[in-house]
Design a protein around this motif. Structure first.
Motif, PDB file in Angstrom:
ATOM      1  N   LEU A  26       0.843  -1.210   0.000  1.00 42.12           N
ATOM      2  CA  LEU A  26       0.000   0.000   0.000  1.00 42.12           C
ATOM      3  C   LEU A  26       0.873   1.253   0.000  1.00 42.12           C
ATOM      4  N   GLY A  38      -6.408   3.801   1.288  1.00 40.85           N
ATOM      5  CA  GLY A  38      -5.870   3.239   2.536  1.00 40.85           C
ATOM      6  C   GLY A  38      -6.385   3.934   3.775  1.00 40.85           C
ATOM      7  N   THR A  39      -7.668   4.189   3.822  1.00 40.06           N
ATOM      8  CA  THR A  39      -8.266   4.992   4.895  1.00 40.06           C
ATOM      9  C   THR A  39      -7.929   4.491   6.298  1.00 40.06           C
ATOM     10  N   CYS A  40      -7.960   3.181   6.484  1.00 45.14           N
ATOM     11  CA  CYS A  40      -7.778   2.652   7.852  1.00 45.14           C
ATOM     12  C   CYS A  40      -6.317   2.357   8.163  1.00 45.14           C
ATOM     13  N   GLU A  41      -5.434   2.684   7.230  1.00 53.12           N
ATOM     14  CA  GLU A  41      -3.994   2.525   7.438  1.00 53.12           C
ATOM     15  C   GLU A  41      -3.600   1.115   7.865  1.00 53.12           C
ATOM     16  N   GLY A  42      -4.188   0.147   7.193  1.00 50.17           N
ATOM     17  CA  GLY A  42      -3.743  -1.227   7.408  1.00 50.17           C
ATOM     18  C   GLY A  42      -4.463  -1.991   8.497  1.00 50.17           C
ATOM     19  N   MET A  44      -7.386  -3.310   8.243  1.00 46.40           N
ATOM     20  CA  MET A  44      -8.376  -4.199   7.604  1.00 46.40           C
ATOM     21  C   MET A  44      -9.797  -3.774   7.933  1.00 46.40           C
ATOM     22  N   ALA A  45     -10.059  -2.479   7.840  1.00 44.23           N
ATOM     23  CA  ALA A  45     -11.381  -1.972   8.162  1.00 44.23           C
ATOM     24  C   ALA A  45     -11.959  -1.116   7.044  1.00 44.23           C
ATOM     25  N   CYS A  46     -11.326  -1.106   5.853  1.00 42.18           N
ATOM     26  CA  CYS A  46     -11.867  -0.189   4.843  1.00 42.18           C
ATOM     27  C   CYS A  46     -11.932  -0.785   3.427  1.00 42.18           C
ATOM     28  N   SER A  47     -10.994  -1.587   3.037  1.00 38.24           N
ATOM     29  CA  SER A  47     -10.864  -2.154   1.691  1.00 38.24           C
ATOM     30  C   SER A  47     -10.586  -1.112   0.605  1.00 38.24           C
ATOM     31  N   CYS A  49      -7.794  -0.120  -0.138  1.00 39.49           N
ATOM     32  CA  CYS A  49      -6.454  -0.443  -0.650  1.00 39.49           C
ATOM     33  C   CYS A  49      -6.528  -1.668  -1.571  1.00 39.49           C
ATOM     34  N   LEU A  84      -5.889  -7.120  -0.331  1.00 40.78           N
ATOM     35  CA  LEU A  84      -5.748  -5.793   0.274  1.00 40.78           C
ATOM     36  C   LEU A  84      -4.258  -5.455   0.264  1.00 40.78           C
ATOM     37  N   CYS A  86      -2.611  -3.350   1.800  1.00 35.16           N
ATOM     38  CA  CYS A  86      -2.023  -3.076   3.121  1.00 35.16           C
ATOM     39  C   CYS A  86      -1.557  -4.350   3.808  1.00 35.16           C
TER      40      CYS A  86
HETATM   41 FE1  FES Z   1      -7.864  -0.296   5.035  1.00 33.71          FE
HETATM   42 FE2  FES Z   1      -6.124  -1.866   3.754  1.00 33.71          FE
HETATM   43  S1  FES Z   1      -5.906   0.214   4.270  1.00 33.71           S
HETATM   44  S2  FES Z   1      -8.042  -2.381   4.561  1.00 33.71           S
END
Ligand code: FES
Length: 111
Positions: A26, A38-42, A44-47, A49, A84, A86
């Motif tokens: 990402l 990459g809203t949730c910065e890794g 795994m809460a946004c998808s 990425c 994903l 991230c």
């Molecule tokens: Fe949110 Fe990958 S940055 S799921």
């Protein structure tokens, strides 16, 4: 060791990047200016990425965790080889990897 990863942007343009083993996919894409929010910065809460891995590379990646699979269910334009970004750590084995950013992808940072 440097690793080359090619991103295909939503318009179909190939963007070749050079990164190091251990980098996060990402972050590599973002550093190259690609529309990976990459809203949730890794976490795994946004998808946002979401990338589609070239079919010939898919099995080279470590398998997705169940949480990642669950998030991919919500990703726009998800396919069999979706991941994903991230959750992908670049390794030497991924030199030459190609991933596409789906046309459905939407980067709110660019509005
Ligand atoms: Fe949110 Fe990958 S940055 S799921």
């Amino acid at each position: 060791m440097s690793v080359t990863v090619t991103f295909i942007d939503p318009r179909g343009h190939a963007v070749a990047t050079t990164c190091e083993a251990g980098d996060n996919l990402l972050r590599v894409g973002q550093a190259a200016g690609l529309p990976l929010e990459g809203t949730c910065e890794g976490q795994m809460a946004c998808s946002t990425c979401h990338v589609i891995v070239a079919a010939e590379w898919f099995d080279t990646l470590p398998p997705a965790a169940e949480e990642e699979e669950d998030m991919l269910d919500f990703a726009a334009g998800a396919r069999r080889t979706s991941r994903l970004a991230c959750q992908i750590e670049v390794t030497a084995a991924l030199d030459g990897l190609t991933v596409s950013i789906p046309g459905e992808s939407h980067d709110a940072r660019r509005m």
